[in-house]
Write a protein that holds these residues in place. Sequence first.
Motif, PDB file in Angstrom:
ATOM      1  N   MET A  91     -33.419  27.104  42.681  1.00  0.00           N
ATOM      2  CA  MET A  91     -34.010  28.438  42.808  1.00  0.00           C
ATOM      3  C   MET A  91     -33.779  28.955  44.222  1.00  0.00           C
ATOM      4  N   PRO A  92     -32.935  29.972  44.409  1.00  0.00           N
ATOM      5  CA  PRO A  92     -32.680  30.484  45.762  1.00  0.00           C
ATOM      6  C   PRO A  92     -33.892  31.216  46.339  1.00  0.00           C
ATOM      7  N   ASP A  93     -33.825  31.494  47.636  1.00  0.00           N
ATOM      8  CA  ASP A  93     -34.938  32.194  48.281  1.00  0.00           C
ATOM      9  C   ASP A  93     -34.957  33.661  47.855  1.00  0.00           C
ATOM     10  N   SER A  94     -35.988  34.372  48.290  1.00  0.00           N
ATOM     11  CA  SER A  94     -36.229  35.744  47.817  1.00  0.00           C
ATOM     12  C   SER A  94     -35.069  36.689  48.129  1.00  0.00           C
ATOM     13  N   LEU A  95     -34.499  36.561  49.324  1.00  0.00           N
ATOM     14  CA  LEU A  95     -33.404  37.462  49.696  1.00  0.00           C
ATOM     15  C   LEU A  95     -32.178  37.202  48.835  1.00  0.00           C
ATOM     16  N   SER A  96     -31.874  35.944  48.572  1.00  0.00           N
ATOM     17  CA  SER A  96     -30.738  35.622  47.705  1.00  0.00           C
ATOM     18  C   SER A  96     -30.973  36.127  46.289  1.00  0.00           C
ATOM     19  N   VAL A  97     -32.218  35.989  45.805  1.00  0.00           N
ATOM     20  CA  VAL A  97     -32.576  36.522  44.481  1.00  0.00           C
ATOM     21  C   VAL A  97     -32.341  38.025  44.447  1.00  0.00           C
ATOM     22  N   ALA A  98     -32.795  38.721  45.492  1.00  0.00           N
ATOM     23  CA  ALA A  98     -32.631  40.178  45.540  1.00  0.00           C
ATOM     24  C   ALA A  98     -31.152  40.563  45.562  1.00  0.00           C
ATOM     25  N   LYS A  99     -30.326  39.800  46.270  1.00  0.00           N
ATOM     26  CA  LYS A  99     -28.895  40.094  46.322  1.00  0.00           C
ATOM     27  C   LYS A  99     -28.244  39.886  44.952  1.00  0.00           C
ATOM     28  N   LEU A 100     -28.640  38.808  44.263  1.00  0.00           N
ATOM     29  CA  LEU A 100     -28.105  38.564  42.921  1.00  0.00           C
ATOM     30  C   LEU A 100     -28.553  39.654  41.949  1.00  0.00           C
ATOM     31  N   LEU A 101     -29.830  40.062  42.040  1.00  0.00           N
ATOM     32  CA  LEU A 101     -30.327  41.124  41.169  1.00  0.00           C
ATOM     33  C   LEU A 101     -29.623  42.443  41.474  1.00  0.00           C
ATOM     34  N   VAL A 113     -35.917  49.343  36.707  1.00  0.00           N
ATOM     35  CA  VAL A 113     -35.950  47.894  36.910  1.00  0.00           C
ATOM     36  C   VAL A 113     -37.410  47.487  37.046  1.00  0.00           C
ATOM     37  N   ILE A 114     -37.838  46.527  36.235  1.00  0.00           N
ATOM     38  CA  ILE A 114     -39.229  46.072  36.284  1.00  0.00           C
ATOM     39  C   ILE A 114     -39.251  44.586  36.624  1.00  0.00           C
ATOM     40  N   LEU A 115     -40.085  44.223  37.583  1.00  0.00           N
ATOM     41  CA  LEU A 115     -40.273  42.833  37.983  1.00  0.00           C
ATOM     42  C   LEU A 115     -41.769  42.535  38.050  1.00  0.00           C
ATOM     43  N   GLY A 116     -42.126  41.268  37.907  1.00  0.00           N
ATOM     44  CA  GLY A 116     -43.485  40.862  38.235  1.00  0.00           C
ATOM     45  C   GLY A 116     -43.677  40.983  39.737  1.00  0.00           C
ATOM     46  N   LYS A 117     -44.879  41.299  40.179  1.00  0.00           N
ATOM     47  CA  LYS A 117     -45.077  41.522  41.624  1.00  0.00           C
ATOM     48  C   LYS A 117     -44.837  40.244  42.431  1.00  0.00           C
ATOM     49  N   GLN A 118     -45.050  39.073  41.800  1.00  0.00           N
ATOM     50  CA  GLN A 118     -44.822  37.808  42.488  1.00  0.00           C
ATOM     51  C   GLN A 118     -44.775  36.697  41.445  1.00  0.00           C
ATOM     52  N   SER A 119     -44.250  35.550  41.836  1.00  0.00           N
ATOM     53  CA  SER A 119     -44.273  34.380  40.954  1.00  0.00           C
ATOM     54  C   SER A 119     -45.428  33.484  41.373  1.00  0.00           C
ATOM     55  N   ILE A 120     -45.943  32.718  40.427  1.00  0.00           N
ATOM     56  CA  ILE A 120     -47.130  31.908  40.719  1.00  0.00           C
ATOM     57  C   ILE A 120     -46.771  30.580  41.382  1.00  0.00           C
ATOM     58  N   MET A 130     -37.393  43.658  48.451  1.00  0.00           N
ATOM     59  CA  MET A 130     -36.050  43.438  49.005  1.00  0.00           C
ATOM     60  C   MET A 130     -34.975  44.083  48.142  1.00  0.00           C
ATOM     61  N   LEU A 131     -35.150  44.022  46.815  1.00  0.00           N
ATOM     62  CA  LEU A 131     -34.206  44.675  45.908  1.00  0.00           C
ATOM     63  C   LEU A 131     -34.194  46.179  46.147  1.00  0.00           C
ATOM     64  N   GLY A 132     -35.372  46.757  46.359  1.00  0.00           N
ATOM     65  CA  GLY A 132     -35.443  48.184  46.650  1.00  0.00           C
ATOM     66  C   GLY A 132     -34.693  48.549  47.912  1.00  0.00           C
ATOM     67  N   ALA A 133     -34.809  47.705  48.947  1.00  0.00           N
ATOM     68  CA  ALA A 133     -34.117  47.967  50.206  1.00  0.00           C
ATOM     69  C   ALA A 133     -32.602  47.846  50.045  1.00  0.00           C
ATOM     70  N   LEU A 134     -32.160  46.832  49.276  1.00  0.00           N
ATOM     71  CA  LEU A 134     -30.726  46.600  49.108  1.00  0.00           C
ATOM     72  C   LEU A 134     -30.058  47.670  48.243  1.00  0.00           C
ATOM     73  N   THR A 135     -30.767  48.154  47.236  1.00  0.00           N
ATOM     74  CA  THR A 135     -30.184  49.150  46.321  1.00  0.00           C
ATOM     75  C   THR A 135     -30.489  50.589  46.738  1.00  0.00           C
ATOM     76  N   ASP A 136     -31.382  50.752  47.707  1.00  0.00           N
ATOM     77  CA  ASP A 136     -31.820  52.078  48.148  1.00  0.00           C
ATOM     78  C   ASP A 136     -32.475  52.860  47.012  1.00  0.00           C
ATOM     79  N   MET A 137     -33.175  52.123  46.137  1.00  0.00           N
ATOM     80  CA  MET A 137     -33.892  52.756  45.030  1.00  0.00           C
ATOM     81  C   MET A 137     -35.378  52.874  45.388  1.00  0.00           C
TER      82      MET A 137
END
Length: 249
Positions: A91-101, A113-120, A130-137
């Motif tokens: 499981m990659p870190d949050s930034l890597s996840v955001a880049k893959l997404l 795009v819908i995500l859970g606010k966090q994982s437990i 981070m996805l919002g920042a990378l995609t400018d959405m």
Amino acid sequence: MKVLVAVKRVIDYNVKVRVKPDQSDVDLANVKMALNPFCEIAVEEAVRLKEQGIADEVVVVSIGPKAVQEQLRTALALGADRAIHVEHDSMPDSLSVAKLLKGVVEKEQPQLVILGKQSIDSDNNQAGQMLGALTDMPQGTFASKVSLADGSVEVTREVDGGLQTVKLQLPAIVTTDLRLNEPRYAKLPDIMKAKRKPLETLSADDLGVTISSNIKLLKVEPPAERSAGVKVADVDELIDKLKNEAKVL
């Protein structure tokens, strides 16, 4: 409208988490895994949008080893149309996840795009932002209510002071909070149908993403054990113990 939902495989929330003897990580051996509860809420919201005739297609995506396909099939049984598995050994870190997404978003071109606010498990609450920042959405986080109309989405957010409502132009990102909805249970016929729904496997290279982590896990510790309580005979003894033993008065 196409809705993309990101989901994560985590330890079932009913399971008592065990730490490995060397404290290197959480022990996953013979542990029941499940969809992250906030991700279930995200899938439910997307499926409801489809049932209302607002969304035409619901696509779920997950990142991790082959075992995550089990959770993707669960999401398909809950009502998603097809799934994408971004295969990665760990499981990659949050930034890597955001880049893959971001790579999946560019490939699929969803309007929402819908995500859970966090994982437990990691409890980071970072990937959506981070996805919002990378995609400018534009993004609406901690959503307790979502409504779409006229090319925009209105999100009621749960904030410290109460509720905040924001209006975002599509395409947009929404991260779900606990009170957005109550996820359904998958019915047996839907579970059987999910086995025949399309599931595409991609790699990080397919998405043009190089995985690297700047985070190193040093140690995992269980919470400290609580000491046993004591019974007191009367209020005077309670006050005495609070003053002289607990030293909170």
